[in-house]
Scaffold this motif. Sequence first.
Motif, mmCIF file in Angstrom:
data_model
loop_
_atom_site.group_PDB
_atom_site.id
_atom_site.type_symbol
_atom_site.label_atom_id
_atom_site.label_comp_id
_atom_site.label_asym_id
_atom_site.label_seq_id
_atom_site.Cartn_x
_atom_site.Cartn_y
_atom_site.Cartn_z
ATOM 1 N N ASN A 203 18.329 18.932 -4.870
ATOM 2 C CA ASN A 203 17.558 17.802 -5.400
ATOM 3 C C ASN A 203 16.120 17.758 -4.873
ATOM 4 O O ASN A 203 15.592 16.703 -4.576
ATOM 5 C CB ASN A 203 18.265 16.471 -5.114
ATOM 6 C CG ASN A 203 19.549 16.353 -5.879
ATOM 7 O OD1 ASN A 203 19.649 16.856 -6.987
ATOM 8 N ND2 ASN A 203 20.532 15.696 -5.278
ATOM 9 N N VAL A 204 15.521 18.933 -4.751
ATOM 10 C CA VAL A 204 14.115 19.015 -4.380
ATOM 11 C C VAL A 204 13.292 18.617 -5.598
ATOM 12 O O VAL A 204 13.772 18.669 -6.735
ATOM 13 C CB VAL A 204 13.776 20.440 -3.895
ATOM 14 C CG1 VAL A 204 12.295 20.611 -3.603
ATOM 15 C CG2 VAL A 204 14.579 20.773 -2.657
ATOM 16 N N ASN A 205 12.061 18.239 -5.358
ATOM 17 C CA ASN A 205 11.157 17.795 -6.417
ATOM 18 C C ASN A 205 11.200 18.755 -7.616
ATOM 19 O O ASN A 205 11.113 19.970 -7.462
ATOM 20 C CB ASN A 205 9.732 17.714 -5.856
ATOM 21 C CG ASN A 205 8.770 17.089 -6.826
ATOM 22 O OD1 ASN A 205 9.133 16.708 -7.936
ATOM 23 N ND2 ASN A 205 7.530 16.970 -6.405
ATOM 24 N N LEU A 206 11.344 18.189 -8.790
ATOM 25 C CA LEU A 206 11.450 18.977 -10.021
ATOM 26 C C LEU A 206 10.198 19.814 -10.273
ATOM 27 O O LEU A 206 10.275 20.890 -10.859
ATOM 28 C CB LEU A 206 11.720 18.048 -11.211
ATOM 29 C CG LEU A 206 11.996 18.709 -12.549
ATOM 30 C CD1 LEU A 206 13.237 19.590 -12.462
ATOM 31 C CD2 LEU A 206 12.164 17.687 -13.637
ATOM 32 N N LYS A 207 9.054 19.349 -9.805
ATOM 33 C CA LYS A 207 7.800 20.092 -10.006
ATOM 34 C C LYS A 207 7.836 21.438 -9.275
ATOM 35 O O LYS A 207 7.363 22.441 -9.786
ATOM 36 C CB LYS A 207 6.596 19.271 -9.510
ATOM 37 C CG LYS A 207 6.309 18.051 -10.311
ATOM 38 C CD LYS A 207 5.523 18.416 -11.519
ATOM 39 C CE LYS A 207 5.122 17.130 -12.243
ATOM 40 N NZ LYS A 207 4.405 17.415 -13.445
ATOM 41 N N VAL A 208 8.427 21.458 -8.076
ATOM 42 C CA VAL A 208 8.499 22.698 -7.300
ATOM 43 C C VAL A 208 9.405 23.704 -8.005
ATOM 44 O O VAL A 208 9.073 24.885 -8.129
ATOM 45 C CB VAL A 208 9.009 22.417 -5.866
ATOM 46 C CG1 VAL A 208 9.228 23.706 -5.102
ATOM 47 C CG2 VAL A 208 8.044 21.509 -5.132
ATOM 48 N N VAL A 209 10.542 23.235 -8.481
ATOM 49 C CA VAL A 209 11.485 24.103 -9.185
ATOM 50 C C VAL A 209 10.849 24.645 -10.460
ATOM 51 O O VAL A 209 10.928 25.839 -10.763
ATOM 52 C CB VAL A 209 12.795 23.343 -9.483
ATOM 53 C CG1 VAL A 209 13.718 24.175 -10.344
ATOM 54 C CG2 VAL A 209 13.484 22.938 -8.189
ATOM 55 N N SER A 210 10.197 23.781 -11.202
ATOM 56 C CA SER A 210 9.532 24.209 -12.438
ATOM 57 C C SER A 210 8.419 25.210 -12.154
ATOM 58 O O SER A 210 8.221 26.151 -12.920
ATOM 59 C CB SER A 210 8.956 22.998 -13.171
ATOM 60 O OG SER A 210 9.986 22.154 -13.591
ATOM 61 N N ALA A 211 7.704 24.991 -11.060
ATOM 62 C CA ALA A 211 6.627 25.917 -10.702
ATOM 63 C C ALA A 211 7.180 27.302 -10.378
ATOM 64 O O ALA A 211 6.627 28.321 -10.821
ATOM 65 C CB ALA A 211 5.834 25.375 -9.528
ATOM 66 N N LEU A 212 8.274 27.362 -9.621
ATOM 67 C CA LEU A 212 8.874 28.658 -9.299
ATOM 68 C C LEU A 212 9.386 29.363 -10.549
ATOM 69 O O LEU A 212 9.203 30.574 -10.713
ATOM 70 C CB LEU A 212 10.017 28.484 -8.303
ATOM 71 C CG LEU A 212 9.608 28.265 -6.850
ATOM 72 C CD1 LEU A 212 10.823 27.960 -6.005
ATOM 73 C CD2 LEU A 212 8.876 29.473 -6.315
ATOM 74 N N GLN A 213 10.006 28.614 -11.443
ATOM 75 C CA GLN A 213 10.476 29.210 -12.682
ATOM 76 C C GLN A 213 9.309 29.665 -13.548
ATOM 77 O O GLN A 213 9.378 30.694 -14.214
ATOM 78 C CB GLN A 213 11.361 28.231 -13.436
ATOM 79 C CG GLN A 213 12.686 27.992 -12.751
ATOM 80 C CD GLN A 213 13.510 26.922 -13.435
ATOM 81 O OE1 GLN A 213 13.008 26.144 -14.240
ATOM 82 N NE2 GLN A 213 14.797 26.884 -13.105
ATOM 83 N N GLY A 214 8.229 28.902 -13.526
ATOM 84 C CA GLY A 214 7.033 29.294 -14.274
ATOM 85 C C GLY A 214 6.418 30.571 -13.752
ATOM 86 O O GLY A 214 5.988 31.433 -14.531
ATOM 87 N N VAL A 215 6.398 30.718 -12.433
ATOM 88 C CA VAL A 215 5.866 31.943 -11.832
ATOM 89 C C VAL A 215 6.747 33.137 -12.211
ATOM 90 O O VAL A 215 6.235 34.216 -12.560
ATOM 91 C CB VAL A 215 5.764 31.797 -10.296
ATOM 92 C CG1 VAL A 215 5.499 33.130 -9.627
ATOM 93 C CG2 VAL A 215 4.682 30.804 -9.928
ATOM 94 N N ALA A 216 8.057 32.962 -12.166
ATOM 95 C CA ALA A 216 8.971 34.048 -12.536
ATOM 96 C C ALA A 216 8.773 34.447 -13.996
ATOM 97 O O ALA A 216 8.717 35.643 -14.321
ATOM 98 C CB ALA A 216 10.412 33.617 -12.293
ATOM 99 N N THR A 217 8.645 33.477 -14.853
ATOM 100 C CA THR A 217 8.429 33.763 -16.274
ATOM 101 C C THR A 217 7.081 34.447 -16.486
ATOM 102 O O THR A 217 6.980 35.392 -17.280
ATOM 103 C CB THR A 217 8.497 32.454 -17.087
ATOM 104 O OG1 THR A 217 9.754 31.834 -16.838
ATOM 105 C CG2 THR A 217 8.343 32.710 -18.559
#
Length: 107
Positions: free
Chosen positions: A50-64
Amino acid sequence: MATKKTTTKKSSSSSSSSKRTVWGLNKISFWTIVAVTFLYAVSLVLAACNVNLKVVSALQGVATAIMIIIVAILAWRYVRPKPMVWKVLYVICLLIVIAGIIVPLVV
């Protein structure tokens, strides 16, 4: 007859030298998948905690983004010698892919 043997030697030596490339397509693809897997795994663990959704989205964005960059480079190597129509199609597709990633993040 002697010339046929020398041409055979040349073709076999040139084909064996092409197999010795340092960064072949297979190696680039494998290490890209490894790097992207690591980024997605970290984002999965962070999402489970349950870490901030922005951090998770940022990591997924970098991977993509990493995957798109690698694929775009390889696609450009394919399109570069083609006629202009292929290059225009390449740019249009790349812009749509980038818009498809950015627009959902903004909206």
